[in-house]
Design an enzyme around this catalytic site. Structure first.
Site, short mmCIF file in Angstrom:
data_model
loop_
_atom_site.label_atom_id
_atom_site.label_comp_id
_atom_site.label_asym_id
_atom_site.label_seq_id
_atom_site.Cartn_x
_atom_site.Cartn_y
_atom_site.Cartn_z
N HIS A 9 -5.80 0.60 6.47
CA HIS A 9 -5.83 -0.16 7.72
C HIS A 9 -7.14 0.05 8.50
CE1 HIS A 9 -1.75 -0.80 6.70
NE2 HIS A 9 -1.22 0.25 7.30
N GLU B 9 -0.01 6.10 17.27
CA GLU B 9 1.43 5.83 17.17
C GLU B 9 2.20 6.91 17.91
OE1 GLU B 9 2.82 4.08 13.26
OE2 GLU B 9 1.39 5.59 12.59
N LYS C 45 0.06 10.31 14.43
CA LYS C 45 1.46 10.14 14.83
C LYS C 45 1.74 11.06 16.00
CE LYS C 45 3.05 8.26 10.56
NZ LYS C 45 3.22 6.82 10.86
N LYS D 155 0.84 -1.17 0.00
CA LYS D 155 0.00 0.00 0.00
C LYS D 155 0.89 1.24 0.00
CE LYS D 155 -0.66 2.17 3.71
NZ LYS D 155 0.56 2.53 4.43
C1 BG6 Z 1 2.12 1.71 7.69
C2 BG6 Z 1 2.15 3.20 7.57
O1 BG6 Z 1 1.27 1.16 6.71
O2 BG6 Z 1 1.65 1.35 8.98
C3 BG6 Z 1 3.02 3.80 8.64
O3 BG6 Z 1 2.64 3.57 6.29
C4 BG6 Z 1 2.61 3.31 10.01
O4 BG6 Z 1 2.98 5.22 8.60
C5 BG6 Z 1 2.48 1.79 10.03
O5 BG6 Z 1 3.60 3.72 10.95
C6 BG6 Z 1 1.88 1.31 11.35
O6 BG6 Z 1 1.93 -0.10 11.41
P1 BG6 Z 1 2.03 -0.87 12.79
O7 BG6 Z 1 2.06 -2.30 12.40
O8 BG6 Z 1 3.28 -0.41 13.46
O9 BG6 Z 1 0.81 -0.49 13.59
#
Ligand code: BG6
Length: 488
Positions: free
Chosen positions: A238, A214, A338, A146
């Site tokens: 997601h 995050e 973020k 993606k």
């Molecule tokens: C990715 C995004 O698809 O997913 C990132 O591009 C993000 O920006 C990440 O940090 C988060 O994934 P996870 O598995 O750490 O929750």
């Protein structure tokens, strides 16, 4: 037991994703005994490296991103042996005959997989050149990272370009959230228990919350991120996939098309947002300097690669509705960002209050049931119930959780989402990948928001790093008399 032998060719082989996620995942599967002898990983990128230099990079990446107790010198050495490197330019003819040379004599033996961990603008050109180099066999598979495009038109164009070379059944569009253990557990929770499904609708559910928070910032991906922003980077894929798994009807079976058909119906039922809804139901934010988990961090605008005055959002909160019989009138509140206070993803199902109370006021406030699916960290499912506080002093009620902690119950290490998904491609199982129509339906809805923001000239609201986003995101839900779930 090992799966069939494979040749995984990874475009973007020197990139962040390959080094941080793909190689560690392949190493861990190798360690688990799933990688058959003779399997190869061929990293590809424009950089002029020789295979030994690439192996040194991969060695460092595996040591850095795999837990210490899973590193084993012999296994690392064996894993590195499987690695090869070819310098190829996706946009010119350079390097393609070298790559083709690597497949001479391989025939139809190993499962042939091309993993495109590059910018989506290169997906079409790479597929064309793979075909031109004679590398696309009828059984070959291609994995697309993606984001697939940046809006509906570009997604359609990419799907058409890739679709001109590979059949849909050969295309694996990855959304790594679908590989997370607790995300797959949503299927078990809903369809392997009789308790929840009868209540899983507008008659009994007040609202749903999905939070994907995050602590990290843009992490050296400024160039990509600034052209994307949180809606394209997280919500379109997601978060909407999570909405699908919470919202879908029972699939007729676990077969790939059955699950994907049901997810598609949810995406098609999302109520499009008009310009006015966008103003009332969405909040964009951008982080300012602050402190996250104790450390000072700069503002988004001061991160490397971010142009001055950037209007990209690093946070989104929104309220959506699934317009169908099951969900009519039930808001889904989504938020992701973020530089929030914690790395934490969870889904909250808030049930309606009881219809009538027999308890005196002195019993305390009656709180409605709440089911909390914690996706990460500390994977768990908690059901908040009302209970009587022990004691002789009369009826005092309190909310208390039934807690299913996955670590305590199952005790084992949870494989990373990429481990599962990379092997699903080898197995030839696309259930946990997105079909073309799903991606396009998700864009069609996300685009109504992008267009709304554009026509309103919406500028992201500032929020201090280390807080839960702009105050407008709190107002978004509190206006409706509800609050974001906070861990007690
Ligand atoms: C990715 C995004 O698809 O997913 C990132 O591009 C993000 O920006 C990440 O940090 C988060 O994934 P996870 O598995 O750490 O929750």
């Amino acid at each position: 037991p090992p799966l069939p032998a494979f040749d995984y060719t990874v475009f973007g082989g020197t990139g962040d994703l390959a080094l941080r996620k793909l190689l560690p995942a392949l190493y861990l599967r190798d360690r688990a005994g799933q990688v058959a002898a003779g399997s190869r990983i061929i990293a590809v990128s424009r950089s002029a490296l020789d295979p030994a230099e690439y192996r040194a990079k991969a060695d460092a990446a595996v040591r850095r991103h795999v837990a210490a107790d899973e590193l084993d010198e012999e296994l690392i050495a064996r894993f590195l042996e499987r690695l090869d490197y070819v310098s190829v330019d996706a946009t010119s003819s350079e390097g393609w005959s070298d790559l083709a040379g690597r497949f001479e004599g391989r025939g139809d033996g190993p499962v042939r997989i091309f993993y495109l961990a590059t910018s989506p603008s290169l997906f079409g050109p790479i597929c064309d050149r793979l075909k031109g180099a004679g590398l696309v066999t009828p059984a070959a598979r291609v994995v697309l990272e993606k984001p697939i495009g940046r809006d509906l038109d570009s997604a359609r164009a990419i799907n058409a370009q890739v679709g001109a070379v590979f059949a849909e059944s050969q295309i694996y569009r990855i959304d790594h959230y679908l590989g997370k253990e607790t995300v797959q557990n949503l299927l078990a929770l809903r369809f392997a228990n009789s308790l929840f499904e009868p209540l899983w609708n507008a008659n009994h559910i007040d609202h749903v919350q999905i939070t994907v928070a995050e602590t990290v910032g843009v992490e050296g991906r400024g160039d990509y991120y600034d052209h994307s922003g949180a809606l394209r980077d997280m919500v379109q894929n997601h978060l909407l996939q999570l909405v699908c798994l919470v919202g879908m009807e029972s699939p007729v079976s676990l077969a790939q098309e059955a699950v994907r058909d049901e997810k598609l119906k949810v995406l098609r039922s999302l109520k499009p947002m008009g310009v006015e809804d966008v103003g009332a139901c969405t909040v964009r934010g951008q982080y300012r300097a602050g402190a996250v988990t104790g450390g000072a961090v700069p503002a988004y605008a001061d991160e490397p690669g971010i142009p001055a005055g950037s209007g990209t959002e690093t946070f989104v909160a929104l309220k959506l509705e699934i317009a169908n019989w099951r969900w009519a009138g039930v808001p889904f509140y989504l938020r992701t960002g973020k530089r929030l206070p914690a790395k934490m993803s969870e889904i909250v199902i808030q049930f309606r209050p009881i219809p009538h109370s027999i308890f005196p006021q002195s019993a305390g406030e009656l709180q409605a049931n709440r089911l909390i699916v914690r996706l990460q960290p500390d994977e768990s499912i908690r059901l908040h119930l009302m209970a009587k506080e022990p004691g002789p002093g009369g009826m005092r009620l309190r909310q208390a959780p039934l807690n299913l902690s996955f670590a305590e119950t199952f005790g084992s290490r949870f494989p990373d989402a990429y481990e599962r998904l990379l092997m699903d491609v080898v197995r030839g199982n696309p259930t946990l990948f997105m079909r073309r129509d799903e991606v396009e339906a998700a864009w069609a809805w996300a685009e109504t928001i992008l267009e709304g923001w554009k026509s309103r000239r919406d500028q992201p609201k500032p929020y201090i790093s280390g807080t839960w986003g702009p105050s407008q995101a709190i107002a978004l839900i509190e206006r409706d008399g509800r609050t974001w779930h906070e861990d007690e």
